[in-house]
Design a protein around this motif. Structure first.
Motif, PDB file in Angstrom:
ATOM      1  N   ALA A 118       0.836  -1.214   0.000  1.00 41.58           N
ATOM      2  CA  ALA A 118       0.000   0.000   0.000  1.00 41.58           C
ATOM      3  C   ALA A 118       0.868   1.259   0.000  1.00 41.58           C
ATOM      4  N   ALA A 119       1.872   1.277   0.869  1.00 42.31           N
ATOM      5  CA  ALA A 119       2.762   2.445   0.927  1.00 42.31           C
ATOM      6  C   ALA A 119       3.584   2.569  -0.348  1.00 42.31           C
ATOM      7  N   ASN A 120       4.009   1.426  -0.902  1.00 40.56           N
ATOM      8  CA  ASN A 120       4.767   1.458  -2.158  1.00 40.56           C
ATOM      9  C   ASN A 120       3.921   2.027  -3.290  1.00 40.56           C
ATOM     10  N   ALA A 121       2.623   1.722  -3.269  1.00 41.93           N
ATOM     11  CA  ALA A 121       1.723   2.261  -4.298  1.00 41.93           C
ATOM     12  C   ALA A 121       1.667   3.786  -4.216  1.00 41.93           C
ATOM     13  N   LEU A 122       1.682   4.321  -2.986  1.00 37.26           N
ATOM     14  CA  LEU A 122       1.690   5.775  -2.817  1.00 37.26           C
ATOM     15  C   LEU A 122       3.011   6.374  -3.310  1.00 37.26           C
ATOM     16  N   SER A 123       4.111   5.665  -3.068  1.00 35.42           N
ATOM     17  CA  SER A 123       5.407   6.143  -3.557  1.00 35.42           C
ATOM     18  C   SER A 123       5.446   6.148  -5.082  1.00 35.42           C
ATOM     19  N   VAL A 124       4.878   5.102  -5.687  1.00 33.60           N
ATOM     20  CA  VAL A 124       4.814   5.053  -7.150  1.00 33.60           C
ATOM     21  C   VAL A 124       3.936   6.185  -7.681  1.00 33.60           C
ATOM     22  N   ALA A 125       2.818   6.444  -6.991  1.00 38.03           N
ATOM     23  CA  ALA A 125       1.944   7.552  -7.396  1.00 38.03           C
ATOM     24  C   ALA A 125       2.688   8.881  -7.305  1.00 38.03           C
ATOM     25  N   ASN A 126       3.506   9.027  -6.258  1.00 39.72           N
ATOM     26  CA  ASN A 126       4.332  10.229  -6.112  1.00 39.72           C
ATOM     27  C   ASN A 126       5.290  10.356  -7.296  1.00 39.72           C
ATOM     28  N   MET A 127       5.916   9.237  -7.680  1.00 44.00           N
ATOM     29  CA  MET A 127       6.842   9.256  -8.816  1.00 44.00           C
ATOM     30  C   MET A 127       6.110   9.610 -10.115  1.00 44.00           C
ATOM     31  N   VAL A 128       4.904   9.072 -10.270  1.00 41.23           N
ATOM     32  CA  VAL A 128       4.103   9.383 -11.462  1.00 41.23           C
ATOM     33  C   VAL A 128       3.781  10.873 -11.515  1.00 41.23           C
ATOM     34  N   MET A 129       3.452  11.459 -10.345  1.00 39.12           N
ATOM     35  CA  MET A 129       3.209  12.900 -10.307  1.00 39.12           C
ATOM     36  C   MET A 129       4.455  13.681 -10.716  1.00 39.12           C
ATOM     37  N   GLY A 130       5.614  13.200 -10.266  1.00 35.91           N
ATOM     38  CA  GLY A 130       6.860  13.854 -10.641  1.00 35.91           C
ATOM     39  C   GLY A 130       7.106  13.792 -12.137  1.00 35.91           C
ATOM     40  N   MET A 131       6.884  12.624 -12.726  1.00 31.90           N
ATOM     41  CA  MET A 131       7.095  12.485 -14.170  1.00 31.90           C
ATOM     42  C   MET A 131       6.082  13.316 -14.950  1.00 31.90           C
ATOM     43  N   ALA A 132       4.841  13.367 -14.451  1.00 35.76           N
ATOM     44  CA  ALA A 132       3.823  14.194 -15.107  1.00 35.76           C
ATOM     45  C   ALA A 132       4.193  15.671 -15.019  1.00 35.76           C
ATOM     46  N   SER A 133       4.762  16.076 -13.883  1.00 31.75           N
ATOM     47  CA  SER A 133       5.208  17.458 -13.728  1.00 31.75           C
ATOM     48  C   SER A 133       6.343  17.777 -14.689  1.00 31.75           C
ATOM     49  N   ILE A 134       7.270  16.829 -14.841  1.00 28.16           N
ATOM     50  CA  ILE A 134       8.392  17.023 -15.779  1.00 28.16           C
ATOM     51  C   ILE A 134       7.874  17.222 -17.197  1.00 28.16           C
ATOM     52  N   MET A 135       6.941  16.357 -17.612  1.00 25.23           N
ATOM     53  CA  MET A 135       6.395  16.469 -18.965  1.00 25.23           C
ATOM     54  C   MET A 135       5.610  17.768 -19.132  1.00 25.23           C
ATOM     55  N   SER A 136       4.901  18.176 -18.082  1.00 22.04           N
ATOM     56  CA  SER A 136       4.150  19.433 -18.150  1.00 22.04           C
ATOM     57  C   SER A 136       5.085  20.622 -18.309  1.00 22.04           C
ATOM     58  N   SER A 137       6.185  20.608 -17.562  1.00 27.84           N
ATOM     59  CA  SER A 137       7.164  21.704 -17.670  1.00 27.84           C
ATOM     60  C   SER A 137       7.784  21.758 -19.061  1.00 27.84           C
ATOM     61  N   LEU A 138       8.129  20.600 -19.593  1.00 30.60           N
ATOM     62  CA  LEU A 138       8.760  20.550 -20.913  1.00 30.60           C
ATOM     63  C   LEU A 138       7.807  20.988 -22.025  1.00 30.60           C
ATOM     64  N   ASN A 139       6.510  20.845 -21.754  1.00 30.01           N
ATOM     65  CA  ASN A 139       5.508  21.241 -22.747  1.00 30.01           C
ATOM     66  C   ASN A 139       4.920  22.618 -22.474  1.00 30.01           C
ATOM     67  N   GLY A 140       5.496  23.324 -21.497  1.00 34.16           N
ATOM     68  CA  GLY A 140       5.079  24.690 -21.231  1.00 34.16           C
ATOM     69  C   GLY A 140       3.837  24.840 -20.371  1.00 34.16           C
ATOM     70  N   HIS A 141       3.392  23.760 -19.718  1.00 37.07           N
ATOM     71  CA  HIS A 141       2.212  23.832 -18.854  1.00 37.07           C
ATOM     72  C   HIS A 141       2.668  24.037 -17.405  1.00 37.07           C
TER      73      HIS A 141
END
Length: 241
Positions: free
Chosen positions: A36-59
């Motif tokens: 359960a905790a690992n799933a939250l950590s993975v979700a955190n990582m997904v948010m980080g990757m989504a943020s990276i892609m958003s920054s690179l695309n100007g969002h």
């Protein structure tokens, strides 16, 4: 006896099926408890990757909020692991990878511009977070040495969302956060979800603010929350308070 034997066999098969299903159910529950905790950590990582892609695309707006959602997930995963008795070395490593993605790389990209000095600042910020994650042990239980990168990222993301925020202000804040992270000051372990009711209410308020992300005052909530941890770490946020 001969007539009953088929029924006995059918009864035994049914019994074994139920026992097998019960064992499978228990196994699934155990796997869910451990991960359960690992799933939250993975979700955190997904948010980080989504943020990276958003920054690179100007969002930029979306990138900032992805970091803040990661902030909430990071505060929750440790609490869930301790609550379920599922703390592990692999889970701690996964949490570090997630933190580096969201609070290192993704946060540094919020500072990125076409200016060379800003890009150098981005690199310095990432290296500081890496250093902070590698050497955070203080030798004192439930204490951090140096400001946790979670809070420095929340401050940068919140400040970046403020109306009228400018690059000069972001540079000053980023430098200040770098100095706080490499400082030798001690900060308490912030067991927000395992402490007083008002701290849980603060966390719940942060969750509510995610749904109000289109309103400028929402980012002020995270900014005040994070700054209060820097200014009043022991008197407010210590788990012993």
């Amino acid at each position: 006896m001969i007539l009953l034997s088929p029924f006995s066999g059918l009864f035994q098969c049914t019994k074994n099926l139920f026992l097998r299903d019960g064992s499978t159910g228990l196994r699934i529950k155990e796997i869910a408890r451990k991960n359960a905790a690992n799933a939250l950590s993975v979700a955190n990582m997904v948010m980080g990757m989504a943020s990276i892609m958003s920054s690179l695309n100007g969002h930029h707006h979306a990138a900032c909020w992805m970091v803040l959602i990661g902030y909430l997930l990071d505060l929750a995963d440790g609490a869930v692991a301790r609550l379920l008795g599922a703390c592990s070395v692999s889970g701690a490593k996964l949490d570090d990878f997630a933190d580096f993605t969201t609070f290192g790389i993704a946060t540094s990209l919020l500072l990125m511009t076409s200016d060379l000095l800003d890009n150098i600042l981005c690199v310095c910020y990432v290296l500081t977070v890496l250093f902070r994650l590698c050497f955070w042990q203080s030798g004192i239980p439930f204490m951090y040495r140096g400001l946790p990168c979670t809070y420095s990222s929340a401050i940068l993301a919140s400040a970046s969302l403020l109306p009228g925020g400018n690059q000069a202000m972001m540079r000053v804040i980023a430098v200040a956060m770098i100095l706080f992270m490499i400082s030798q000051n001690f900060y308490p372990h912030d067991k927000v979800l395992e402490s007083q009711t008002w701290k849980k209410a603060v966390f719940a308020g942060g969750v509510v603010m995610v749904f109000c992300s289109s309103f400028p005052p929402a980012c002020v909530y995270y900014l005040l929350w994070s700054v209060s941890y820097i200014l009043f770490p022991t008197s407010l946020w210590s788990s012993k308070v």
